[in-house]
Design a protein around this motif. Structure first.
Motif, PDB file in Angstrom:
ATOM      1  N   LYS A   1       0.823  -1.213   0.000  1.00  0.00           N
ATOM      2  CA  LYS A   1       0.000   0.000   0.000  1.00  0.00           C
ATOM      3  C   LYS A   1       0.859   1.264   0.000  1.00  0.00           C
ATOM      4  O   LYS A   1       0.571   2.219  -0.693  1.00  0.00           O
ATOM      5  CB  LYS A   1      -0.903  -0.037   1.247  1.00  0.00           C
ATOM      6  CG  LYS A   1      -1.802   1.168   1.418  1.00  0.00           C
ATOM      7  CD  LYS A   1      -2.993   0.860   2.314  1.00  0.00           C
ATOM      8  CE  LYS A   1      -2.736   1.117   3.777  1.00  0.00           C
ATOM      9  NZ  LYS A   1      -3.931   1.026   4.621  1.00  0.00           N
TER      10      LYS A   1
ATOM     11  N   ILE B   1       7.153   4.839   1.139  1.00  0.00           N
ATOM     12  CA  ILE B   1       7.244   6.220   1.624  1.00  0.00           C
ATOM     13  C   ILE B   1       7.988   6.341   2.948  1.00  0.00           C
ATOM     14  O   ILE B   1       8.430   7.407   3.320  1.00  0.00           O
ATOM     15  CB  ILE B   1       5.836   6.856   1.782  1.00  0.00           C
ATOM     16  CG1 ILE B   1       4.978   6.077   2.779  1.00  0.00           C
ATOM     17  CG2 ILE B   1       5.136   6.951   0.452  1.00  0.00           C
ATOM     18  CD1 ILE B   1       3.696   6.788   3.170  1.00  0.00           C
TER      19      ILE B   1
ATOM     20  N   THR C   1      -3.637   4.371  15.421  1.00  0.00           N
ATOM     21  CA  THR C   1      -2.625   5.379  15.101  1.00  0.00           C
ATOM     22  C   THR C   1      -2.151   5.219  13.671  1.00  0.00           C
ATOM     23  O   THR C   1      -1.837   4.120  13.235  1.00  0.00           O
ATOM     24  CB  THR C   1      -1.406   5.235  16.034  1.00  0.00           C
ATOM     25  OG1 THR C   1      -1.880   5.211  17.356  1.00  0.00           O
ATOM     26  CG2 THR C   1      -0.452   6.394  15.846  1.00  0.00           C
TER      27      THR C   1
HETATM   28  P1  ADP Z   1      -3.754   1.060   8.666  1.00  0.00           P
HETATM   29  O1  ADP Z   1      -2.796   0.691   7.589  1.00  0.00           O
HETATM   30  O2  ADP Z   1      -5.046   0.329   8.627  1.00  0.00           O
HETATM   31  O3  ADP Z   1      -3.925   2.539   8.797  1.00  0.00           O
HETATM   32  P2  ADP Z   1      -1.822  -0.113  10.475  1.00  0.00           P
HETATM   33  O4  ADP Z   1      -1.891  -0.297  11.943  1.00  0.00           O
HETATM   34  O5  ADP Z   1      -1.603  -1.322   9.650  1.00  0.00           O
HETATM   35  O6  ADP Z   1      -3.158   0.599  10.070  1.00  0.00           O
HETATM   36  O7  ADP Z   1      -0.697   0.952  10.166  1.00  0.00           O
HETATM   37  C1  ADP Z   1      -0.645   2.142  10.914  1.00  0.00           C
HETATM   38  C2  ADP Z   1       0.094   3.212  10.179  1.00  0.00           C
HETATM   39  O8  ADP Z   1       1.473   2.905  10.098  1.00  0.00           O
HETATM   40  C3  ADP Z   1      -0.342   3.403   8.745  1.00  0.00           C
HETATM   41  O9  ADP Z   1      -1.494   4.182   8.625  1.00  0.00           O
HETATM   42  C4  ADP Z   1       0.880   4.080   8.156  1.00  0.00           C
HETATM   43  O10 ADP Z   1       0.854   5.463   8.459  1.00  0.00           O
HETATM   44  C5  ADP Z   1       2.033   3.436   8.916  1.00  0.00           C
HETATM   45  N1  ADP Z   1       2.633   2.317   8.147  1.00  0.00           N
HETATM   46  C6  ADP Z   1       2.431   0.994   8.351  1.00  0.00           C
HETATM   47  N2  ADP Z   1       3.164   0.256   7.487  1.00  0.00           N
HETATM   48  C7  ADP Z   1       3.862   1.115   6.720  1.00  0.00           C
HETATM   49  C8  ADP Z   1       4.813   0.964   5.640  1.00  0.00           C
HETATM   50  N3  ADP Z   1       5.204  -0.239   5.190  1.00  0.00           N
HETATM   51  N4  ADP Z   1       5.330   2.099   5.091  1.00  0.00           N
HETATM   52  C9  ADP Z   1       4.936   3.311   5.547  1.00  0.00           C
HETATM   53  N5  ADP Z   1       4.060   3.523   6.548  1.00  0.00           N
HETATM   54  C10 ADP Z   1       3.515   2.441   7.141  1.00  0.00           C
END
Ligand code: ADP
Length: 695
Positions: free
Chosen positions: A317, A349, A364
């Protein structure tokens, strides 16, 4: 201190006189104690004692000074007024202190004092309840230091009393508030669990019906609307599942269901399923399991999948260029346990440093714009965090904004005792040329669920009968034989468990065993066990998803005793019918199922030829250069891509090609590459034929 001096100097004359008298007393006392001391030393001592006296007066704390040898104690006036007494009302002896102690605190305080005096603890600091003159209790914090002679024996000890009653009360209030909040929170968790569970049932109708509708003749606009409806329903269900999981964890009701599983199978299946998204975004997608990792393990593969799907889903994503890799290695091991280390790396990102800890907390997201831009609820990582903890591991992230992230987690698994039965990698399933049509009885009181289940199975070529309750099911089973029964668990009258028990009882005389699959929206712990204990053979959760339904039902096809009519895959819009022995190069129904979107399918078909050519050429080049690792890499990319199109034969050949390349057998690899080229050409043509404009 100097402020006190100035302040003292500004006091009225009688006060000043009083202070001079006191000072003279102090000086005299010093002289008495140290008759031979030089005058200078005596003055210094007097000054120091005066400073002490000023400090005593200047603080609201009570001061005590205990001559251990005589048992006499000086208690400053505030010491006494703190518990409501005038100076003269309390005698200056140790017993005064001891008598005021709360009976429940007495022994603890005395023990602390003794421990300090005996040198067993470095500091004397203790809190206790102290009796006030009004009959109530005050909380006191007592601190002190002892003076010791050259043998280390204490001869004098002095210190302070601070009234901490207010703080203690505040702490108690806080404790009570926390208890109240905790019970409110567990009530909330239970409510969430129940509610999300209840909503899953009507979702059965929404998702099932939209799946069915999508399989009918629709105008382009209708299809587009319906696809949007289906997407929304799917994401709502995902959210419900997350809330259900999260509330189960919060309520301490999440437990792992450990059994033997094949790790390679888990990782490969997930990679295939997730590969589609990576492929859509033109991302490189690779996975690797270190050879020292045992192929078969004991653990909860379902929950492991959930963690991986979450992390890989996020990685895809939040990545727009480059790729995602999954790596599994051994962290540590004992005779019966292994701790594995999973790494999910992306070139996305990235995450700012100040967010790297908090993203593992519920709700969060790394930036507030995230949910608008990327969707999601911020629950995924919180669930992963807790699941990993249940697996005795931990989860963390390394990241560089703008460059990418690597999510790590460790998890413990049991070793299996026996020898590995299944080959390690890659897993090649036998190709199905035809599917047996089964006679299935659906026992379900809900009209919508009846229709959803029945239509899905009928479209698949199975023959479906319906029973609206347990009674009817038992009657039908007396008269007819079925290849499988889908049994709703909660029905009025005779419920699913009872109906199963009665059918099993009758079977004792016939010697037959009809596979019974429980259907329930209950996603709570223990349901599965209960179904199996009731004599059922498997379990499927509502809302029914066609892929899962087919898998669960059709696993019983081979075992069933009724004669089967082989029917070809129904795939309504499949290209020109192929002879039975040679299956079509791809399974349209499966392709549609996994893509879930007609527009996307068309897009994927349009780019197939170019992408396939690219990887085939790369593989060919690597073979000519005799570079086995590069052959492997291109074959691996091809494999991921072919999975998207549900092109089983091509997928199998590319898997074999991977294996040969991995083993360094370039001759075998060449043969397979030639086969793969032919198969890809066939596949390309079949795809175009199926998606010709106007069809
Ligand atoms: P969601 O993706 O449903 O918002 P998650 O708990 O899986 O919830 O992730 C929380 C947040 O962590 C995301 O909204 C994003 O901001 C950040 N995040 C998670 N995985 C990644 C990644 N691989 N690269 C960048 N940001 C990430």
């Amino acid at each position: 201190m100097s402020e006190n001096h100035e302040h003292a100097a500004g006091d009225s004359v009688p006060e000043l006189k009083q202070r001079i008298r006191e000072l003279e007393d102090v000086l005299n006392a010093c002289r008495l104690r140290q008759p031979d001391a030089p005058a200078e030393a005596v003055r210094e001592l007097a000054e120091s004692e005066e400073r002490f006296a000023l400090a005593v007066r200047g603080t609201s704390d009570g001061i005590w000074d205990w001559d251990i040898r005589t048992g006499k104690v000086f208690f400053s006036p505030p010491w006494k007024s703190m518990i409501g007494y005038e100076d003269a009302e309390l005698e200056n002896v140790f017993a005064t202190f001891e008598n005021q102690l709360h009976p429940e605190d007495h022994d603890r305080v005395m023990a602390t004092l003794n421990d300090y005096l005996a040198g067993r603890i470095p500091r004397y600091s203790v809190e206790f309840r102290f009796r006030h003159k009004d009959g109530g209790w005050r909380w006191i914090l007592a601190r002190g230091r002892a003076l010791r002679d050259e043998h280390g024996t204490p001869y004098r000890m002095a210190g302070s009393h601070t009234d901490v009653t207010e703080r203690k009360h505040a702490e108690e209030e806080l404790r009570q508030a926390r208890r109240a909040a905790e019970s409110a929170s567990s009530a909330k968790s239970a409510f969430l669990a129940n509610m999300s569970h209840e909503i899953r049932t009507p979702m059965n109708g929404v998702i099932g019906m939209s799946e069915l509708l999508l399989g009918t003749d629709l105008g382009e606009t209708q299809r587009e609307y319906l696809e949007m409806l289906k997407l929304s329903a799917d994401s709502l269900l995902e959210l419900l599942n997350d809330i259900l999981d999260f509330s189960k964890i919060e309520a301490g009701r999440m437990e792992l269901d450990a059994h033997e599983f094949d790790l390679n199978e888990v990782v490969t299946e997930i990679s295939q399923a997730m590969g589609i998204r990576a492929f859509q975004k033109r991302l490189v997608f690779l996975h690797h399991i270190s050879p020292e990792v045992p192929p078969r393990l004991i653990g909860d593969d379902g929950r492991l999948r959930q963690i991986l799907v979450n992390l890989i889903g996020n990685a895809i994503k939040f990545t727009h260029k480059g790729g995602v890799t999954i790596d599994v290695s051994m962290e540590s091991q004992t005779a019966d346990k292994v701790m594995l280390h999973f790494k999910i790396n992306d070139t996305g990102i990235g995450i700012a440093e100040d967010m790297r800890e908090s993203i593992f907390e519920a709700f969060t997201q790394a930036e507030t714009s995230t949910s608008r831009r990327y969707g999601g609820t911020g629950l995924g990582l919180a669930i992963c965090h807790d699941l990993v903890a249940l697996m005795q591991g931990r989860i963390w992230v390394e990241s560089q904004p703008g460059t990418g992230s690597t999510f790590h987690f460790t998890a413990a698994f049991g070793r299996t005792s026996g020898v590995s039965l299944k080959p390690r990698s890659p897993r090649i399933k036998p190709l199905l040329t035809a599917r047996a049509s089964m006679k299935v009885l659906i026992v379900e009181d809900g009209h919508v669920s009846q229709i959803v289940g029945a239509r899905m199975l009928e479209k698949r070529g199975h023959v479906v009968s319906l029973a609206a309750n347990g009674r009817e099911a038992i009657d039908r089973c007396d008269k007819e034989t079925f290849d499988a029964i889908l049994m709703d668990v909660h029905m009025p009258g005779i419920n699913g468990y009872e109906a199963t028990a009665r059918i099993r009882k009758t079977e004792k005389s016939t010697g037959r065993h009809v596979p019974i699959i429980a259907m329930t929206a209950n996603a709570m712990k223990g349901d599965r066990e209960r179904c199996l204990a009731a004599g059922m053979d498997d379990y499927i959760a509502k809302p029914l998803r066609s892929a899962e339904l087919f898998q669960v039902v059709e696993q019983f096809a081979a075992r069933s005793s009724t004669p089967q009519n082989a029917t070809a895959s129904p795939a309504p819009a499949s290209p020109a019918p192929q002879p039975q022995i040679e299956p079509p190069p791809f399974d349209l129904a499966e392709f549609r199922e996994s893509t879930g979107d007609e527009k996307l399918m068309r897009k994927l078909v349009a780019i197939f030829a170019e992408d396939a050519q690219k990887y085939l050429r790369k593989a060919e080049k690597a073979l000519t250069a005799r570079k086995a690792p590069q052959v492997y890499e291109s074959a691996h990319s091809l494999k991921g891509m072919l999975g998207v199109y549900a092109a089983r034969k091509a997928l199998t050949i590319s898997s074999e090609l991977c294996e040969y390349a991995h083993a360094g057998d370039l001759k075998g690899a060449q043969l397979l590459l030639d086969q793969l080229k032919k198969e890809c050409a066939l596949l390309g043509a079949a795809l175009l034929a199926a998606f010709e404009p106007g069809i």
